[in-house]
Design a protein around this motif. Structure first.
Motif, PDB file in Angstrom:
ATOM      1  N   UNK A   1       1.120  -1.570  -0.012  1.00 25.40           N
ATOM      2  CA  UNK A   1       0.057   0.259  -0.150  1.00 25.40           C
ATOM      3  C   UNK A   1       1.061   1.646   0.004  1.00 25.40           C
ATOM      4  N   UNK A   2       1.952   1.240   0.583  1.00 21.96           N
ATOM      5  CA  UNK A   2       2.958   1.890   0.427  1.00 21.96           C
ATOM      6  C   UNK A   2       3.509   2.591  -0.378  1.00 21.96           C
ATOM      7  N   UNK A   3       3.683   1.736  -1.744  1.00 25.05           N
ATOM      8  CA  UNK A   3       3.862   1.935  -3.142  1.00 25.05           C
ATOM      9  C   UNK A   3       2.898   2.773  -3.890  1.00 25.05           C
ATOM     10  N   UNK A   4       1.540   2.973  -3.177  1.00 24.11           N
ATOM     11  CA  UNK A   4       0.911   4.238  -3.495  1.00 24.11           C
ATOM     12  C   UNK A   4       0.519   5.326  -3.441  1.00 24.11           C
ATOM     13  N   UNK A   5      -0.241   6.862  -4.283  1.00 21.99           N
ATOM     14  CA  UNK A   5       0.192   8.073  -3.320  1.00 21.99           C
ATOM     15  C   UNK A   5      -0.528   8.103  -2.194  1.00 21.99           C
ATOM     16  N   UNK A   6       0.000   8.613  -1.316  1.00 21.94           N
ATOM     17  CA  UNK A   6      -0.979   8.805  -0.223  1.00 21.94           C
ATOM     18  C   UNK A   6      -2.069   9.119   0.232  1.00 21.94           C
ATOM     19  N   UNK A   7      -3.298   9.906  -0.822  1.00 24.86           N
ATOM     20  CA  UNK A   7      -4.501   9.826  -1.594  1.00 24.86           C
ATOM     21  C   UNK A   7      -5.225   8.710  -1.253  1.00 24.86           C
ATOM     22  N   UNK A   8      -4.774   7.683  -1.835  1.00 28.34           N
ATOM     23  CA  UNK A   8      -4.885   6.617  -1.802  1.00 28.34           C
ATOM     24  C   UNK A   8      -5.251   6.191  -0.154  1.00 28.34           C
ATOM     25  N   UNK A   9      -4.383   6.057   0.449  1.00 25.27           N
ATOM     26  CA  UNK A   9      -4.737   5.830   2.522  1.00 25.27           C
ATOM     27  C   UNK A   9      -6.537   6.301   2.678  1.00 25.27           C
ATOM     28  N   UNK A  10      -6.952   7.285   2.620  1.00 29.16           N
ATOM     29  CA  UNK A  10      -8.504   7.404   2.546  1.00 29.16           C
ATOM     30  C   UNK A  10      -8.775   6.509   1.971  1.00 29.16           C
ATOM     31  N   UNK A  11      -9.240   5.641   1.490  1.00 32.15           N
ATOM     32  CA  UNK A  11      -9.333   4.559   0.401  1.00 32.15           C
ATOM     33  C   UNK A  11      -8.935   2.895   0.455  1.00 32.15           C
TER      34      UNK A  11
ATOM     35  N   UNK B   1      -8.407  -6.228   9.807  1.00 30.54           N
ATOM     36  CA  UNK B   1      -7.296  -5.916  10.204  1.00 30.54           C
ATOM     37  C   UNK B   1      -7.979  -4.319  10.757  1.00 30.54           C
ATOM     38  N   UNK B   2      -7.002  -3.435  11.392  1.00 23.56           N
ATOM     39  CA  UNK B   2      -7.102  -1.815  11.989  1.00 23.56           C
ATOM     40  C   UNK B   2      -6.578  -0.812  11.460  1.00 23.56           C
ATOM     41  N   UNK B   3      -8.241  -0.234  10.528  1.00 28.68           N
ATOM     42  CA  UNK B   3      -7.405   0.772   9.687  1.00 28.68           C
ATOM     43  C   UNK B   3      -6.951   2.004  10.290  1.00 28.68           C
ATOM     44  N   UNK B   4      -7.246   2.350  11.006  1.00 32.48           N
ATOM     45  CA  UNK B   4      -6.154   3.492  11.785  1.00 32.48           C
ATOM     46  C   UNK B   4      -4.565   2.946  11.843  1.00 32.48           C
ATOM     47  N   UNK B   5      -4.963   1.514  12.593  1.00 30.37           N
ATOM     48  CA  UNK B   5      -3.163   1.101  13.094  1.00 30.37           C
ATOM     49  C   UNK B   5      -2.548   1.298  11.792  1.00 30.37           C
ATOM     50  N   UNK B   6      -3.324   0.839  10.745  1.00 28.09           N
ATOM     51  CA  UNK B   6      -2.494   0.292   8.823  1.00 28.09           C
ATOM     52  C   UNK B   6      -2.103   1.225   8.528  1.00 28.09           C
ATOM     53  N   UNK B   7      -3.043   2.575   8.822  1.00 26.72           N
ATOM     54  CA  UNK B   7      -2.666   3.971   7.722  1.00 26.72           C
ATOM     55  C   UNK B   7      -1.481   4.210   8.564  1.00 26.72           C
ATOM     56  N   UNK B   8      -0.907   4.376   9.725  1.00 32.86           N
ATOM     57  CA  UNK B   8       0.050   5.339  10.451  1.00 32.86           C
ATOM     58  C   UNK B   8       2.055   4.153   9.493  1.00 32.86           C
ATOM     59  N   UNK B   9       1.170   2.560  10.010  1.00 31.99           N
ATOM     60  CA  UNK B   9       1.873   2.044   9.549  1.00 31.99           C
ATOM     61  C   UNK B   9       2.359   2.074   7.887  1.00 31.99           C
ATOM     62  N   UNK B  10       1.445   2.343   6.914  1.00 34.28           N
ATOM     63  CA  UNK B  10       1.742   2.923   5.824  1.00 34.28           C
ATOM     64  C   UNK B  10       2.515   4.119   5.345  1.00 34.28           C
ATOM     65  N   UNK B  11       2.122   4.940   6.443  1.00 28.99           N
ATOM     66  CA  UNK B  11       2.460   5.867   6.350  1.00 28.99           C
ATOM     67  C   UNK B  11       4.206   6.109   6.764  1.00 28.99           C
ATOM     68  N   UNK B  12       4.315   5.493   7.516  1.00 36.12           N
ATOM     69  CA  UNK B  12       5.709   5.845   8.491  1.00 36.12           C
ATOM     70  C   UNK B  12       6.934   4.583   6.972  1.00 36.12           C
ATOM     71  N   UNK B  13       6.111   3.624   6.124  1.00 41.12           N
ATOM     72  CA  UNK B  13       6.564   2.571   5.548  1.00 41.12           C
ATOM     73  C   UNK B  13       7.136   3.451   4.261  1.00 41.12           C
ATOM     74  N   UNK B  14       5.909   4.736   3.753  1.00 39.73           N
ATOM     75  CA  UNK B  14       5.708   5.432   2.894  1.00 39.73           C
ATOM     76  C   UNK B  14       7.197   6.396   3.039  1.00 39.73           C
ATOM     77  N   UNK B  15       7.321   6.593   3.875  1.00 39.74           N
ATOM     78  CA  UNK B  15       8.427   7.689   4.373  1.00 39.74           C
ATOM     79  C   UNK B  15       9.879   7.215   4.848  1.00 39.74           C
ATOM     80  N   UNK B  16      10.051   5.873   4.422  1.00 38.41           N
ATOM     81  CA  UNK B  16      11.191   5.053   4.517  1.00 38.41           C
ATOM     82  C   UNK B  16      11.315   5.085   3.399  1.00 38.41           C
ATOM     83  N   UNK B  17      10.486   4.324   2.244  1.00 45.92           N
ATOM     84  CA  UNK B  17      10.664   4.814   1.265  1.00 45.92           C
ATOM     85  C   UNK B  17      11.329   5.598   0.456  1.00 45.92           C
ATOM     86  N   UNK B  18      10.473   7.385   0.917  1.00 49.73           N
ATOM     87  CA  UNK B  18      11.261   8.012   0.205  1.00 49.73           C
ATOM     88  C   UNK B  18      12.677   8.701   1.023  1.00 49.73           C
TER      89      UNK B  18
END
Length: 482
Positions: free
Chosen positions: A200-210, A228-245
């Motif tokens: 999910x972190x490969x996608x633009x952050x706009x997908x987090x809301x979807x 899956x816990x959606x709020x916790x998953x969103x936080x994990x995705x954001x952290x993964x995306x930041x590390x990828x960047x």
């Protein structure tokens, strides 16, 4: 009878670096040989991947040539076998054997006409998050990921390039990254969320809301998958995306698979690797290419021209040195060209439209910087000052309005400030707003620093249109608050 391709050992292939002569022949320890005709990927001194001929058929060959290659070869083999055992679609393993005189080979079926899911996604990436067309590309990948998780498997290098579309089938590739965490049992919620987040972190952050749409596709693979816990998953995705960047930006100024970088006492250059050959004449003499182009700007601090190389329209921007004092002030800092080079790749990574940064050249004397050149793809769009001129008294058209909302929501979410947000630095092209002139662009670590910079950006953009106009009022209402 044609002469056989020269036989190469792993040591010879290591010595050849990125450019082994083709075709080449490699011999397995059992005496069988393969002929490699086309390279698809090279990790110098470690691995060659390409199209080959083996026992009369086309194969995808991976040659592991490092001295200690057995571990990676065995891991790739084990991953493919785990996928096959779980009935997860993957190219058939045809041979896995040591090479004579060191190294290892792994051969899988070559799927003619196959396309990576990354290429399919590129055509739809500008679609709004959650749109039917975008979901048609993404949902099958998340469903296939659900099948892996239902079988207790993870793929640790999840990206769209590791899914292959062949006919009406979607396949998983890169067995090296496949591991069995819970053989024949579904992953638990924590394991599944960690692996889901990588894709999910490969996608633009706009997908987090979807995210629920992607989770639904994932869960459709098997009812036994955990919730899956959606709020916790969103936080994990954001952290993964930041590390990828951060990992990606660490590559843009060093020699790697994506970029070709050369450094001498008097010169530094970086170029997108697949553009290196076409841009070689320009990189050798950027001033000559600049002088031959159509002059767009000739100022004290920079000179800009449009040119064409190998049928590709480009913009060359030279960052000038005005005088001795200016030279001294710039000598020890990263050049403005280098800053713009990194900024352009930052925006592109985040899914924000900007002309593709293709090459960077700096004059140097040891660690000291002097003049520098930046080469970008040319964008033929109209700037917003001109494009929206007919709409000043009635607000932007629907498409432009939505694009403005999306752009500034993304910039605001990513804490990015432009630094010179004139309407002439925003182009309307093919239904998107393209951001140019990135010399002062920043991504801020703190919300407070970004808030101060955003107030300046916002005020600068609004000054482009009369305060009482409908367009000014619309922007003042729709832009993120100062």
């Amino acid at each position: 009878m044609s002469t056989p391709a020269p036989l190469q050992t792993a040591a010879a292939l290591r010595a050849a670096g990125r450019h082994p002569a083709l075709p080449l022949r490699a011999q397995l320890a059992d005496g069988r040989s393969l002929t490699l005709h086309r390279l698809l990927r090279v990790l110098p001194g470690k691995r060659l991947v390409g199209e080959a001929e083996f026992e009369g058929r086309r194969v995808l060959a991976k040659l592991f040539i490092a001295p200690a290659s057995a571990r990676h070869w065995q891991r790739e083999r084990s991953g493919i076998e785990a996928l096959a055992a779980a009935a997860i679609p993957t190219p058939a393993l045809l041979a896995a054997a040591p090479l004579q005189n060191g190294g290892h080979a792994l051969l899988t079926a070559f799927l003619d006409g196959a396309d990576s899911l990354a290429a399919r996604w590129e055509a739809e990436a500008a679609e709004a998050a959650g749109s039917a067309r975008a979901l048609a590309v993404l949902a099958p990948a998340f469903t296939l990921l659900g099948r892996l998780h239902a079988c207790g498997l993870v793929q640790d290098d999840l990206h769209l390039g590791n899914f292959l579309v062949h006919g009406d089938r979607l396949l998983v590739i890169d067995g090296d990254a496949v591991r069995a965490l819970r053989p024949e049992r579904p992953l638990d919620a924590a394991q599944a969320a960690a692996n889901f987040a990588i894709l999910a972190a490969q996608l633009p952050a706009g997908w987090d809301a979807r995210l629920p749409l992607l989770i639904e596709a994932w869960r459709s693979a098997d009812d036994a998958l955990p919730a899956l816990d959606v709020p916790a998953l969103r936080a994990r995705i954001a952290a993964t995306r930041s590390a990828r960047l951060q990992a990606f930006l660490g590559k843009v100024l060093r020699d790697c698979t994506l970029f070709r970088v050369e450094q001498r006492l008097d010169r530094f250059s970086a170029v997108v690797r697949d553009q290196a050959e076409a841009l070689a004449p320009l990189l050798a003499d950027p001033d000559r290419a600049l002088a031959a182009g159509q002059l767009l700007k000739d100022g004290g601090t920079c000179t800009v021209a449009r040119t064409e190389i190998a049928g590709q329209a480009l913009v060359i921007k030279r960052y000038n040195i005005k005088n001795a004092g200016h030279a001294l002030s710039r000598a020890w800092r990263a050049s403005r060209a280098a800053h713009s080079w990194v900024a352009g790749h930052r925006l592109a990574f985040l899914g924000i439209a900007t002309p593709a940064p293709l090459a960077l050249v700096e004059e140097r004397f040891g660690p000291l910087r002097r003049r520098a050149w930046l080469v970008n793809a040319w964008c033929p769009g109209r700037n917003l000052l001109e494009h929206l001129a007919p709409h000043v008294d009635r607000g932007p058209p629907a498409a432009e309005a939505e694009a403005l909302r999306q752009l500034f929501a993304t910039l605001h979410r990513e804490r990015i400030s432009h630094g010179d947000l004139k309407a002439t630095n925003l182009l309307w092209h093919e239904g998107r707003i393209v951001v140019i002139d990135l010399d002062a662009l920043r991504q801020h670590r703190s919300a407070a620093a970004h808030a101060r910079a955003w107030r300046r950006d916002r005020a600068r953009l609004l000054r482009n249109w009369p305060a009482g106009s409908a367009l000014h009022r619309w922007l003042d209402t729709e832009l993120p608050a100062a």
